[in-house]
Design an enzyme around this catalytic site. Structure first.
Site, PDB file in Angstrom:
ATOM      1  N   CYS A  12      19.685  82.198  26.934  1.00 27.80           N
ATOM      2  CA  CYS A  12      20.343  82.972  27.988  1.00 27.80           C
ATOM      3  C   CYS A  12      20.065  84.475  27.821  1.00 27.80           C
ATOM      4  CB  CYS A  12      21.829  82.632  28.047  1.00 27.80           C
ATOM      5  SG  CYS A  12      22.537  83.023  29.650  1.00 27.80           S
TER       6      CYS A  12
ATOM      7  N   HIS B  94      22.518  77.144  27.517  1.00 27.19           N
ATOM      8  CA  HIS B  94      23.137  77.299  26.187  1.00 27.19           C
ATOM      9  C   HIS B  94      23.044  75.993  25.409  1.00 27.19           C
ATOM     10  CE1 HIS B  94      25.081  81.297  26.543  1.00 27.19           C
ATOM     11  NE2 HIS B  94      24.931  81.042  27.828  1.00 27.19           N
TER      12      HIS B  94
ATOM     13  N   GLU C 272      23.471  75.414  22.459  1.00 29.07           N
ATOM     14  CA  GLU C 272      24.412  75.371  21.330  1.00 29.07           C
ATOM     15  C   GLU C 272      25.767  74.801  21.722  1.00 29.07           C
ATOM     16  OE1 GLU C 272      23.404  77.901  22.993  1.00 29.07           O
ATOM     17  OE2 GLU C 272      25.066  79.263  23.398  1.00 29.07           O
TER      18      GLU C 272
HETATM   19  N1  GLN Z   1      23.968  87.455  32.422  1.00 30.10           N
HETATM   20  C1  GLN Z   1      23.837  87.743  31.022  1.00 30.10           C
HETATM   21  C2  GLN Z   1      22.822  88.846  30.773  1.00 30.10           C
HETATM   22  O1  GLN Z   1      22.232  89.362  31.638  1.00 30.10           O
HETATM   23  C3  GLN Z   1      23.435  86.533  30.225  1.00 30.10           C
HETATM   24  C4  GLN Z   1      24.568  85.541  30.173  1.00 30.10           C
HETATM   25  C5  GLN Z   1      24.581  84.685  28.951  1.00 30.10           C
HETATM   26  O2  GLN Z   1      23.913  84.943  27.943  1.00 30.10           O
HETATM   27  N2  GLN Z   1      25.404  83.682  29.004  1.00 30.10           N
HETATM   28  O3  GLN Z   1      22.626  89.179  29.647  1.00 30.10           O
END
Ligand code: GLN
Length: 203
Positions: free
Chosen positions: A85, A181, A183
């Site tokens: 992410c 994610h 994890e």
């Molecule tokens: N929207 C977040 C960002 O731009 C990422 C979100 C996340 O890691 N769950 O960093």
């Protein structure tokens, strides 16, 4: 008979984000986890995880902790690395929807779109296709990016069929990045793929 391999040591960048969850999955797979907050802690690790969180904040903290250059150099030098992410955003060459001055580690030649699923969609559960074997994978997305474009050398690991087949996980050299994610899904295939990269580096 060959001697048993020592447990791999995996660093989890612990500046912000879901550090504990990555640690739990890695330990369940037999890895030793080191939390990374300073450059010297990078020296002992066989692999690195850049967790999810907020990419703009992690970018600033990397620089405040004098880690930006060391982490970038370690990845460029071949350290197996998983970014999830916000970690995926940090690994991209280019970002769409970034904030003014937001930097990346430029580890994977791809363009990612931040908050690609819409800002309103805080979190969603999506069935993915895990491309290496065509199986399905249940994944959790939280204000996630997706991959808008990538160089041909970037291998697609997962696509989100419910979102027009958008690319949501990739591998490039010794880097793996996921928009979701892994994890928190109870499916350890992504972390296993990271540990497999360490084994490949040892061969
Ligand atoms: N929207 C977040 C960002 O731009 C990422 C979100 C996340 O890691 N769950 O960093």
């Amino acid at each position: 008979m060959s001697a048993a391999r020592p447990a791999p040591v995996v660093g989890v960048l612990a500046l912000q984000g879901d550090v504990r969850e990555h640690r739990a999955v890695l330990e369940s797979l037999g890895a030793t986890v080191v939390l990374v907050r300073r450059a010297s802690e990078l020296e002992s690790v066989d692999a690195l995880v850049l967790p999810g969180g907020e990419s703009t904040t992690i970018d600033k903290l990397l620089r405040a902790f004098d880690l930006f250059g060391p982490v970038k150099d370690a990845i460029a030098g071949g350290l197996p690395t998983l970014g999830s992410c916000a970690g995926m955003i940090l690994m991209a060459r280019d970002i769409l929807g970034g904030i003014e001055g937001q930097q990346t580690l430029d580890a994977i030649p791809m363009t990612v779109r931040r908050n690609a699923f819409g800002r309103q969609v805080d979190s969603s559960e999506v069935e993915l296709t895990w491309v290496p074997d065509g199986s399905s994978m249940h994944a959790t997305f939280i204000r996630a990016p997706w991959v808008e474009a990538h160089d041909p050398e970037v291998e697609v690991l997962a696509t989100a069929d419910a979102h027009g087949g958008k690319v949501v996980a990739v591998r490039y050299r010794r880097c793996i990045a996921t928009a979701f994610h892994p994890e928190i899904s109870g499916d350890s295939r992504v972390h296993e793929a990271l540990l497999a990269l360490i084994a490949e580096s040892d061969e």
